[in-house]
Design a protein around this motif. Structure first.
Motif, mmCIF file in Angstrom:
data_model
loop_
_atom_site.group_PDB
_atom_site.id
_atom_site.type_symbol
_atom_site.label_atom_id
_atom_site.label_comp_id
_atom_site.label_asym_id
_atom_site.label_seq_id
_atom_site.Cartn_x
_atom_site.Cartn_y
_atom_site.Cartn_z
ATOM 1 N N HIS A 33 -13.869 3.027 -43.782
ATOM 2 C CA HIS A 33 -14.817 3.553 -42.806
ATOM 3 C C HIS A 33 -16.061 3.734 -43.706
ATOM 4 C CE1 HIS A 33 -11.914 3.455 -39.744
ATOM 5 N NE2 HIS A 33 -11.668 4.973 -39.884
ATOM 6 N N SER A 57 -10.280 -0.616 -36.939
ATOM 7 C CA SER A 57 -11.108 -0.319 -35.679
ATOM 8 C C SER A 57 -11.805 -1.470 -35.468
ATOM 9 C CB SER A 57 -12.167 0.893 -35.841
ATOM 10 O OG SER A 57 -13.016 0.638 -36.716
ATOM 11 N N ARG A 60 -15.921 -1.168 -35.438
ATOM 12 C CA ARG A 60 -16.575 -0.539 -34.317
ATOM 13 C C ARG A 60 -17.599 0.548 -35.036
ATOM 14 N NH1 ARG A 60 -13.511 1.605 -28.936
ATOM 15 N NH2 ARG A 60 -12.918 -0.506 -29.319
ATOM 16 N N THR A 61 -18.760 0.712 -34.458
ATOM 17 C CA THR A 61 -19.785 1.418 -35.029
ATOM 18 C C THR A 61 -20.211 2.486 -33.927
ATOM 19 O OG1 THR A 61 -21.498 0.003 -33.685
ATOM 20 C CG2 THR A 61 -21.018 -0.589 -35.904
ATOM 21 N N ASN A 62 -20.946 3.578 -34.805
ATOM 22 C CA ASN A 62 -20.901 4.668 -34.034
ATOM 23 C C ASN A 62 -22.459 5.182 -34.503
ATOM 24 O OD1 ASN A 62 -21.130 7.931 -33.991
ATOM 25 N ND2 ASN A 62 -19.529 7.313 -32.518
ATOM 26 N N TYR A 63 -23.419 5.818 -33.627
ATOM 27 C CA TYR A 63 -24.725 6.035 -34.074
ATOM 28 C C TYR A 63 -25.079 7.421 -33.603
ATOM 29 C CZ TYR A 63 -25.200 1.087 -35.161
ATOM 30 O OH TYR A 63 -25.334 -0.115 -35.790
ATOM 31 N N LYS A 68 -30.167 5.622 -32.651
ATOM 32 C CA LYS A 68 -29.578 4.697 -31.890
ATOM 33 C C LYS A 68 -30.653 3.760 -31.068
ATOM 34 C CE LYS A 68 -25.963 6.232 -29.556
ATOM 35 N NZ LYS A 68 -25.152 7.120 -28.633
ATOM 36 N N TYR A 109 -11.176 5.469 -35.860
ATOM 37 C CA TYR A 109 -12.326 5.017 -35.876
ATOM 38 C C TYR A 109 -13.329 5.812 -36.676
ATOM 39 C CZ TYR A 109 -10.847 2.769 -31.672
ATOM 40 O OH TYR A 109 -10.276 1.901 -30.721
ATOM 41 N N SER A 111 -16.210 8.497 -38.408
ATOM 42 C CA SER A 111 -16.619 9.534 -37.783
ATOM 43 C C SER A 111 -18.058 9.627 -38.523
ATOM 44 C CB SER A 111 -15.944 10.771 -38.058
ATOM 45 O OG SER A 111 -16.207 11.385 -39.358
ATOM 46 N N ARG A 112 -18.943 10.556 -37.974
ATOM 47 C CA ARG A 112 -20.289 10.851 -38.695
ATOM 48 C C ARG A 112 -20.185 12.420 -39.266
ATOM 49 N NH1 ARG A 112 -23.802 11.403 -35.195
ATOM 50 N NH2 ARG A 112 -22.791 10.853 -33.176
#
Length: 130
Positions: A33, A57, A60-63, A68, A109, A111-112
């Protein structure tokens, strides 16, 4: 020993674009990640984007809400590099930007949360100003 090197920072006018690069060594970025964080003077470090390991994952991305729709995190396995494409930049985006890798991840997934990441780059300064 895993290492990360960021590049691409600089001075840009409001509304402009910039692309940051994160070049890991010691591991392939598609099997970790990878996250981008930033820290402005006097503020806490903020996790702004992450991309999940491709074999877990499926990338998969996360913002964060603050970026965003303006920033995009992309992995290029051929170049062994993770990019943060930044657009519609605002003065409040001014900060030192860091990439980090979670090589020993246990969650599917990304994490930030900075505490989830084991390896960090040295940071690159981004200044948005006219």
């Amino acid at each position: 020993q895993a290492q990360l090197v960021e590049s691409g920072g600089g001075l840009v006018q409001p509304g402009g674009s910039l692309r940051l690069s994160c070049a890991p060594s010691g591991f392939a970025p598609e099997y970790a990640h990878v996250g981008w964080f930033r820290q402005a003077p006097g503020l806490e470090r903020e996790g702004i984007a992450c991309i999940g390991a491709r074999d877990n994952s499926d990338g998969r991305t996360n913002y964060a809400d603050s970026v965003k729709g303006r920033f995009t995190i992309v992995r290029d396995p051929a170049k062994n590099t993770v990019y943060l494409q930044m657009g519609s930049l605002k003065p409040e985006d001014t900060a030192v930007y860091y990439c980090a890798a979670d090589v020993y991840y246990s969650n599917s997934y990304c994490s930030r949360l900075s505490s989830d990441y084991e390896y960090w780059g040295q940071g690159t300064q981004v200044t948005v100003s006219s």
